[in-house]
Design an enzyme around this catalytic site. Sequence first.
Site, short mmCIF file in Angstrom:
data_model
loop_
_atom_site.label_atom_id
_atom_site.label_comp_id
_atom_site.label_asym_id
_atom_site.label_seq_id
_atom_site.Cartn_x
_atom_site.Cartn_y
_atom_site.Cartn_z
N ASP A 45 0.92 -1.27 0.03
CA ASP A 45 0.16 0.24 -0.07
C ASP A 45 0.73 1.24 0.02
O ASP A 45 0.50 2.34 -0.58
CB ASP A 45 -0.86 -0.07 1.30
CG ASP A 45 -2.06 -0.96 1.18
OD1 ASP A 45 -2.23 -1.52 -0.19
OD2 ASP A 45 -2.87 -1.36 2.07
N ASP A 150 -2.54 14.60 21.75
CA ASP A 150 -1.47 14.36 21.17
C ASP A 150 -1.70 14.89 19.54
O ASP A 150 -0.92 15.28 18.96
CB ASP A 150 -1.00 12.87 20.97
CG ASP A 150 -0.32 12.51 22.45
OD1 ASP A 150 -0.02 13.35 23.15
OD2 ASP A 150 -0.01 11.32 22.28
N SER A 166 -6.10 2.24 14.12
CA SER A 166 -5.20 1.53 15.25
C SER A 166 -5.29 2.78 16.60
O SER A 166 -5.02 2.37 17.65
CB SER A 166 -3.81 1.88 14.73
OG SER A 166 -3.48 3.28 14.47
N GLN A 223 1.73 9.44 3.62
CA GLN A 223 2.92 9.10 4.28
C GLN A 223 4.05 10.35 4.23
O GLN A 223 5.34 10.30 4.65
CB GLN A 223 3.69 7.79 3.52
CG GLN A 223 4.47 8.16 2.32
CD GLN A 223 3.16 8.26 0.86
OE1 GLN A 223 2.17 8.71 1.01
NE2 GLN A 223 3.69 7.83 -0.10
#
Length: 270
Positions: A45, A150, A166, A223
């Site tokens: 991916d 965060d 996640s 990314q």
Amino acid sequence: MKIAIVKNNTEESTNVARKLREMLAKENIEITTSQPNIIISVGGDGTLLSAFHRYAHLLDKVRFIGVHTGHLGFYTDWRQYNLEELVDSLVNDNGEYIQYPLLDIEIIYKNKQKNKHFLALNESIVKFTDGTLVGDVYIKEEYFERFRGDGLCISTPTGSTGYNKSIGGAVLHPRLEALQLTEIASLNNRIFRTLSSPMVIAPDEWIKIEPIDTSCFTLTIDQLASSETDVDYIKFQIAKERIRFAQYQHTHFWDRVEDAFLGAKFNNEN
């Protein structure tokens, strides 16, 4: 037909890409890096995300195909053992595709610096560089909450199975043209309070985040990461553009989810 091949640097991907080029050449299919009709990603991916960002300016003209050589791939339908079927499908291509929504990200600066615009396939994350992120969250220009924690993750339906999952976000079917806002370790006590729950935003609405401290924070787009200062606000909404995948062999979304996270079919066979 013109085809671009994007691969990662593993030995397996390099070998698969070489074999694919040889097979395409025998069918007189042109391989190019400029103005392709179809982009074939060879890897996982991450490789497909790289291919998406490389050719994001051609989304209305191209379709993507993923050849999987890694451990897990939500965007990759093909494996090295069925390359012949893939090439046969390309030879007999009829233009069919399935399309998924993308995330539109716009950064507005305070100092009249030129605004920035990005597209994301999976998600965008806002984090303060050093310490707690404090920011006001607006939904369609209506103030919702002041977030402390965060960071915040805004994901697409296809990206909902990645980092979003996640950190406790929901898995959304990609036909739902919705955004998801998920908190990352929010600070909640008797003084500070957030919703502390993922939010699914309708396609005709948008999310706006106004950071309180604009000295420096990190914005990721898939990314890719960017350090930003002096930002007035960041706006997130469903993009007008779509990513298109050639629909030769396309695995059902929930089969992907089952295989990736439950492994039920594999376990039943053993």
